[in-house]
Design a protein around this motif. Structure first.
Motif, PDB file in Angstrom:
ATOM      1  N   LEU A  34       0.817  -1.214   0.000  1.00  0.00           N
ATOM      2  CA  LEU A  34       0.000   0.000   0.000  1.00  0.00           C
ATOM      3  C   LEU A  34       0.851   1.264   0.000  1.00  0.00           C
ATOM      4  N   THR A  35       1.876   1.299   0.835  1.00  0.00           N
ATOM      5  CA  THR A  35       2.692   2.507   0.950  1.00  0.00           C
ATOM      6  C   THR A  35       3.677   2.663  -0.205  1.00  0.00           C
ATOM      7  N   GLY A  36       4.176   1.545  -0.708  1.00  0.00           N
ATOM      8  CA  GLY A  36       5.224   1.599  -1.726  1.00  0.00           C
ATOM      9  C   GLY A  36       6.581   1.924  -1.135  1.00  0.00           C
ATOM     10  N   PHE A  37       6.681   1.969   0.184  1.00  0.00           N
ATOM     11  CA  PHE A  37       7.952   2.280   0.840  1.00  0.00           C
ATOM     12  C   PHE A  37       8.912   1.108   0.661  1.00  0.00           C
ATOM     13  N   GLU A  38      10.110   1.408   0.215  1.00  0.00           N
ATOM     14  CA  GLU A  38      11.114   0.364  -0.020  1.00  0.00           C
ATOM     15  C   GLU A  38      12.195   0.405   1.054  1.00  0.00           C
ATOM     16  N   HIS A  39      12.690  -0.752   1.402  1.00  0.00           N
ATOM     17  CA  HIS A  39      13.815  -0.894   2.332  1.00  0.00           C
ATOM     18  C   HIS A  39      13.527  -0.297   3.710  1.00  0.00           C
ATOM     19  N   VAL A  40      12.277  -0.380   4.154  1.00  0.00           N
ATOM     20  CA  VAL A  40      11.903   0.156   5.455  1.00  0.00           C
ATOM     21  C   VAL A  40      11.453  -0.957   6.381  1.00  0.00           C
ATOM     22  N   PHE A  41      10.638  -1.846   5.872  1.00  0.00           N
ATOM     23  CA  PHE A  41       9.996  -2.851   6.717  1.00  0.00           C
ATOM     24  C   PHE A  41      10.786  -4.147   6.763  1.00  0.00           C
ATOM     25  N   ASP A  42      10.797  -4.742   7.939  1.00  0.00           N
ATOM     26  CA  ASP A  42      11.319  -6.090   8.080  1.00  0.00           C
ATOM     27  C   ASP A  42      10.147  -6.962   8.507  1.00  0.00           C
ATOM     28  N   GLU A  43      10.413  -8.163   8.919  1.00  0.00           N
ATOM     29  CA  GLU A  43       9.323  -9.070   9.268  1.00  0.00           C
ATOM     30  C   GLU A  43       8.812  -8.891  10.696  1.00  0.00           C
ATOM     31  N   GLU A  44       9.394  -7.964  11.429  1.00  0.00           N
ATOM     32  CA  GLU A  44       8.930  -7.722  12.790  1.00  0.00           C
ATOM     33  C   GLU A  44       7.560  -7.052  12.759  1.00  0.00           C
ATOM     34  N   ALA A  45       6.679  -7.477  13.632  1.00  0.00           N
ATOM     35  CA  ALA A  45       5.317  -6.920  13.682  1.00  0.00           C
ATOM     36  C   ALA A  45       5.316  -5.611  14.467  1.00  0.00           C
ATOM     37  N   ALA A  46       6.036  -4.629  13.962  1.00  0.00           N
ATOM     38  CA  ALA A  46       6.165  -3.351  14.664  1.00  0.00           C
ATOM     39  C   ALA A  46       5.430  -2.232  13.942  1.00  0.00           C
ATOM     40  N   HIS A  47       4.651  -2.582  12.920  1.00  0.00           N
ATOM     41  CA  HIS A  47       4.057  -1.567  12.070  1.00  0.00           C
ATOM     42  C   HIS A  47       2.552  -1.782  11.914  1.00  0.00           C
ATOM     43  N   ALA A  48       1.851  -0.699  11.667  1.00  0.00           N
ATOM     44  CA  ALA A  48       0.427  -0.755  11.357  1.00  0.00           C
ATOM     45  C   ALA A  48       0.077   0.461  10.506  1.00  0.00           C
ATOM     46  N   VAL A  49      -0.941   0.300   9.681  1.00  0.00           N
ATOM     47  CA  VAL A  49      -1.434   1.417   8.866  1.00  0.00           C
ATOM     48  C   VAL A  49      -2.935   1.532   9.062  1.00  0.00           C
ATOM     49  N   LEU A  50      -3.388   2.747   9.266  1.00  0.00           N
ATOM     50  CA  LEU A  50      -4.811   3.048   9.367  1.00  0.00           C
ATOM     51  C   LEU A  50      -5.190   3.910   8.171  1.00  0.00           C
ATOM     52  N   VAL A  51      -6.172   3.436   7.426  1.00  0.00           N
ATOM     53  CA  VAL A  51      -6.659   4.166   6.258  1.00  0.00           C
ATOM     54  C   VAL A  51      -8.097   4.596   6.533  1.00  0.00           C
ATOM     55  N   THR A  52      -8.371   5.875   6.416  1.00  0.00           N
ATOM     56  CA  THR A  52      -9.729   6.399   6.526  1.00  0.00           C
ATOM     57  C   THR A  52      -9.989   7.206   5.255  1.00  0.00           C
ATOM     58  N   PRO A  53     -11.198   7.701   5.080  1.00  0.00           N
ATOM     59  CA  PRO A  53     -11.440   8.524   3.894  1.00  0.00           C
ATOM     60  C   PRO A  53     -10.573   9.787   3.829  1.00  0.00           C
ATOM     61  N   THR A  54     -10.049  10.223   4.973  1.00  0.00           N
ATOM     62  CA  THR A  54      -9.268  11.467   4.976  1.00  0.00           C
ATOM     63  C   THR A  54      -7.851  11.335   5.519  1.00  0.00           C
ATOM     64  N   ARG A  55      -7.488  10.176   6.085  1.00  0.00           N
ATOM     65  CA  ARG A  55      -6.159  10.035   6.697  1.00  0.00           C
ATOM     66  C   ARG A  55      -5.478   8.755   6.260  1.00  0.00           C
ATOM     67  N   LEU A  56      -4.155   8.827   6.187  1.00  0.00           N
ATOM     68  CA  LEU A  56      -3.297   7.673   5.962  1.00  0.00           C
ATOM     69  C   LEU A  56      -2.219   7.727   7.035  1.00  0.00           C
ATOM     70  N   LEU A  57      -2.346   6.891   8.027  1.00  0.00           N
ATOM     71  CA  LEU A  57      -1.468   6.940   9.186  1.00  0.00           C
ATOM     72  C   LEU A  57      -0.643   5.656   9.272  1.00  0.00           C
ATOM     73  N   VAL A  58       0.668   5.817   9.296  1.00  0.00           N
ATOM     74  CA  VAL A  58       1.574   4.683   9.487  1.00  0.00           C
ATOM     75  C   VAL A  58       2.105   4.775  10.905  1.00  0.00           C
ATOM     76  N   HIS A  59       1.853   3.750  11.696  1.00  0.00           N
ATOM     77  CA  HIS A  59       2.340   3.723  13.072  1.00  0.00           C
ATOM     78  C   HIS A  59       3.442   2.679  13.181  1.00  0.00           C
ATOM     79  N   SER A  60       4.506   3.070  13.860  1.00  0.00           N
ATOM     80  CA  SER A  60       5.618   2.159  14.105  1.00  0.00           C
ATOM     81  C   SER A  60       6.351   2.643  15.339  1.00  0.00           C
ATOM     82  N   ASP A  61       7.338   1.890  15.744  1.00  0.00           N
ATOM     83  CA  ASP A  61       8.093   2.349  16.905  1.00  0.00           C
ATOM     84  C   ASP A  61       9.271   3.214  16.459  1.00  0.00           C
ATOM     85  N   SER A  62       9.938   3.805  17.418  1.00  0.00           N
ATOM     86  CA  SER A  62      10.955   4.813  17.134  1.00  0.00           C
ATOM     87  C   SER A  62      12.134   4.289  16.314  1.00  0.00           C
TER      88      SER A  62
END
Length: 85
Positions: A34-62
């Protein structure tokens, strides 16, 4: 892979079609698609994305904040690293 506005548009249209307020993604492969972000994510479950009609929020740890912010430049995604709990 790079950010594709058509993917977000299709997901938002599906929200409307199905009468949903939001869609929540946790699978890393789905988030990367969905994001098209390359070389950012690994297999750790540290990420989430919330999609609403007006927002695209990527949550992850520091640990991922810097590469996520760099990848999100020129996209509508907002990066959030708010710690809960």
């Amino acid at each position: 892979m790079s950010f594709s506005p058509s993917r977000v548009k299709a997901l938002r249209e599906a929200l409307i079609t199905h009468g949903l307020d939001a869609f929540y993604l946790r699978a890393t492969s789905d988030i990367a698609w969905l994001t098209g972000f390359e070389h950012v994510f690994d297999e750790e479950a540290a990420h989430a994305v919330l999609v609403t009609p007006t927002r695209l929020l990527v949550h992850s740890d520091s640990r991922y904040a810097t590469p996520l912010r760099a990848a999100a430049i020129d996209t509508p995604f907002v990066i959030d690293q708010t710690r809960c709990g």
